[in-house]
Design an enzyme around this catalytic site. Structure first.
Site, short mmCIF file in Angstrom:
data_model
loop_
_atom_site.label_atom_id
_atom_site.label_comp_id
_atom_site.label_asym_id
_atom_site.label_seq_id
_atom_site.Cartn_x
_atom_site.Cartn_y
_atom_site.Cartn_z
N GLY A 1 0.84 -1.20 0.00
CA GLY A 1 0.00 0.00 0.00
C GLY A 1 0.87 1.24 0.00
CB THR B 1 5.24 5.64 1.53
OG1 THR B 1 5.78 4.93 0.40
CG2 THR B 1 6.37 5.95 2.49
CB ALA B 2 1.32 7.95 4.55
CB THR B 3 -0.90 3.04 4.80
OG1 THR B 3 -1.64 3.99 4.06
CG2 THR B 3 -1.84 2.18 5.60
CD GLU C 1 7.20 -5.45 -1.58
OE1 GLU C 1 7.59 -4.54 -2.33
OE2 GLU C 1 7.96 -6.34 -1.15
CD GLU D 1 5.06 -8.97 -1.36
OE1 GLU D 1 4.85 -8.35 -2.41
OE2 GLU D 1 4.17 -9.25 -0.53
P1 NDP Z 1 -3.29 2.40 1.25
O1 NDP Z 1 -2.01 2.47 1.98
O2 NDP Z 1 -4.29 3.49 1.42
O3 NDP Z 1 -4.06 1.06 1.59
C1 NDP Z 1 -3.49 -0.23 1.45
C2 NDP Z 1 -4.25 -1.20 2.31
O4 NDP Z 1 -4.04 -0.86 3.69
C3 NDP Z 1 -5.77 -1.16 2.10
O5 NDP Z 1 -6.29 -2.46 2.25
C4 NDP Z 1 -6.20 -0.26 3.23
O6 NDP Z 1 -7.55 -0.45 3.56
C5 NDP Z 1 -5.28 -0.72 4.34
N1 NDP Z 1 -5.12 0.19 5.47
C6 NDP Z 1 -5.26 1.53 5.49
N2 NDP Z 1 -5.04 2.00 6.75
C7 NDP Z 1 -4.73 0.93 7.52
C8 NDP Z 1 -4.42 0.74 8.91
N3 NDP Z 1 -4.36 1.75 9.76
N4 NDP Z 1 -4.17 -0.50 9.35
C9 NDP Z 1 -4.22 -1.55 8.50
N5 NDP Z 1 -4.54 -1.45 7.20
C10 NDP Z 1 -4.78 -0.23 6.71
O7 NDP Z 1 -2.90 2.21 -0.28
P2 NDP Z 1 -3.85 2.23 -1.53
O8 NDP Z 1 -4.91 1.17 -1.39
O9 NDP Z 1 -4.27 3.65 -1.77
O10 NDP Z 1 -2.88 1.72 -2.68
C11 NDP Z 1 -2.05 2.55 -3.40
C12 NDP Z 1 -0.63 2.51 -2.86
O11 NDP Z 1 -0.14 1.20 -2.87
C13 NDP Z 1 0.31 3.32 -3.69
O12 NDP Z 1 1.14 4.09 -2.87
C14 NDP Z 1 1.13 2.27 -4.40
O13 NDP Z 1 2.42 2.69 -4.79
C15 NDP Z 1 1.19 1.20 -3.39
N6 NDP Z 1 1.51 -0.07 -4.03
C16 NDP Z 1 2.76 -0.63 -3.84
C17 NDP Z 1 3.12 -1.80 -4.48
C18 NDP Z 1 4.45 -2.45 -4.25
O14 NDP Z 1 4.57 -3.62 -4.58
N7 NDP Z 1 5.44 -1.77 -3.72
C19 NDP Z 1 2.20 -2.46 -5.42
C20 NDP Z 1 0.93 -1.80 -5.53
C21 NDP Z 1 0.61 -0.64 -4.86
P3 NDP Z 1 -8.72 0.40 2.86
O15 NDP Z 1 -8.34 0.70 1.47
O16 NDP Z 1 -9.85 -0.53 2.95
O17 NDP Z 1 -8.86 1.62 3.70
#
Ligand code: NDP
Length: 481
Positions: free
Chosen positions: A226, A228-230, A248, A461
């Protein structure tokens, strides 16, 4: 109205508190379903089910676990069309892309790790006449897998499959924005005969149930993809609990084009690496650095081919650009386009919300957008936009290209276009990122380590890296004296 359910202890079940969220089709802007708005109570039930299932699953021979994973892969193949349609509707991506990339890759993930499980060997270190050391790898236990919305089933299964292969039991949370294929996967796992509790899928928001998963004391490892901030927030939560963590995260990937490259191949692939999945792939190359002698030629051809990126209804075969995943995300990307203007960028193409007539008139479409004349250190060139927005920048020397490529906080991937083999070998290891492609993009071999440096992540991974992550190594030393 499609109402999704959690997958809990082998059965489909409503969320315990009975709360639901709307699921929106980004191509039409309309609500088309409801998803469980699960809470800590659902996570607790899922973790309890996983804990109960763990001893028997971990004790099963790797071949048997592998066969079950392969069965799930076969069922994904058999349900390709339904899964691709669900992914297209949930995410806004072209159906053709879901059919050719997302869903086949989900099947490959299960097949790859299903067949890898029996081959996973450990080391022995012999000290002749003194001692024999051998390593035993135990499944970590109950693990949490959290995935994003851009490649929903592809990334969800990339985490689940290796965890199950080594004997872990899983509680998984897909993104609340794109939950449909994870729901369909639940039904396939039941059909495949996966024992109850081995995989549990809990739907809901990050703060609402993802957080509870990360905090749960019985969850021994978290595999997260997801933003970077999360990721930073998750790491702060998990570190004091001493959980294993694989992160990741985001990227701001450079795409470096040298004058000696195969220009036709570089342009055609750069169109894909810039705009595939509406630029919503963590590996998309959003900063294009082009050697000055071919800058104009590259630009002209890039902009010409951009015209073929038909924006349209994701269900239609001619559509190359579908909808962005949500209205909120569309506005975030539009705000970056405004920022690029403010930072002095010259707009070469796109820059506006696109309208698709008919059933998609209210959808979240955006024109593929290209800027030039932006300094490498401006926010547009430093922050992850995660949409169809790229910048073109000329360079004069290899050293200059390398310095600009490395000058961000991210370090996920890079692409280099050159026919000079020595240069490719020189440059690739000097790039501060986890994955480097030379004269190609998104070419994946599932055996290779995958992940980012710097703010793009922690851990790797893929292949053995994933199998190792989901296991605890134990050294056993036998005296030979
Ligand atoms: P987010 O970080 O917003 O969310 C990722 C996941 O984390 C979602 O399932 C989200 O739930 C969940 N989440 C959010 N807050 C929390 C928390 N406090 N505790 C546990 N889980 C939480 O990312 P996005 O979904 O917006 O995805 C886009 C990002 O992912 C981009 O920055 C992209 O670069 C990155 N990414 C990285 C990859 C890699 O392999 N390095 C591959 C693909 C994407 P919910 O959405 O339901 O709120």
């Amino acid at each position: 109205m499609l109402v999704l359910l959690n997958y809990l202890n082998g059965r489909l079940a409503p969320p315990l508190a009975g709360r639901y969220l709307d699921n929106i089709d980004p191509a039409t802007g309309r609500v088309y379903g409801q998803i469980p708005d699960s809470g800590p109570e659902d996570i607790a039930a899922a973790v309890a089910a996983a804990e109960a299932a763990l001893p028997a699953w971990a004790a099963r021979p790797a071949e048997e676990r592998g066969r079950l994973l392969e069965k799930i892969a076969d069922l994904i193949d058999q349900n390709l069309e339904a899964l691709a349609l669900a992914e297209c509707r949930d995410n806004g991506k072209p159906l053709a892309l879901a059919r050719s990339m997302d869903i086949p890759r989900a099947a490959s993930n299960f097949r790859f790790f299903g067949t890898a499980a029996p081959h996973f060997a450990t080391e022995a270190h012999v000290q002749p006449g003194l001692a024999l050391n051998y390593t035993v790898r135990h499944p970590v236990g109950v693990v949490g897998c959290i995935s994003p919305w851009n490649l929903p089933l592809y990334l969800f299964t990339w985490k689940i499959a290796p965890a199950l292969a080594v004997g872990c039991c899983v509680v998984a949370k897909p993104s609340e924005v794109t939950p449909a294929t994870a729901f369909l996967l639940s039904a396939l796992c039941i059909e495949a005969g996966l024992p109850p509790g081995v995989l549990n899928i809990v739907h809901g928001t990050g703060p609402g149930c993802g957080q509870a998963l990360v905090e749960h004391p019985a969850v021994k490892a978290i595999s997260f993809t997801g933003g970077t901030a999360t990721g930073r927030h998750l790491a702060a939560t998990a570190a004091p609990l001493f959980k294993k963590l694989s992160l990741e995260l985001g990227g701001k990937n450079p795409n470096i084009v040298f004058a000696d490259c195969d220009l036709a191949a570089a342009v055609a692939t750069s169109i894909r690496s810039s705009f595939a999945n509406q630029g919503q792939i963590c590996l998309c190359g959003s900063r294009l650095f082009i050697e000055r002698p071919i800058y104009e030629a590259f630009k002209v051809e890039f902009l010409r081919q951009l015209k073929d990126q038909t924006i349209g209804d994701p269900l239609l075969p001619e559509t190359k650009q579908g909808a962005l995943v949500s209205e909120a995300h569309l506005h975030k990307v539009l705000a970056y386009i405004e920022l690029a203007h403010k930072e002095g960028g010259t707009l070469l193409a796109g820059g506006h919300r696109a309208t698709v007539p008919g059933r998609c008139a209210e959808g979240f479409f955006l024109e593929p957008t290209v800027f030039e004349n932006l300094p490498p250190d401006c926010r547009t060139n430093q922050e992850e936009i995660f949409g169809p927005v790229v910048t073109l920048t000329p360079f004069d020397t290899e050293a200059e290209a390398l310095a600009m490529a490395n000058a961000t906080d991210y370090g996920l991937s890079a692409t280099v276009w050159t026919r000079d083999l020595a240069r490719a070998h020189r440059l690739a290891p000097a790039l501060h990122c986890g994955v480097v492609w030379v004269n190609t993009w998104l070419h994946r071999d599932l055996r290779t380590p995958f992940g980012g440096m710097k703010n793009s992540g922690v851990g790797r991974e893929g292949g053995l890296e994933a199998l190792r992550f989901f296991t605890e190594a134990q050294n056993i030393c036998i005296s030979l004296i």
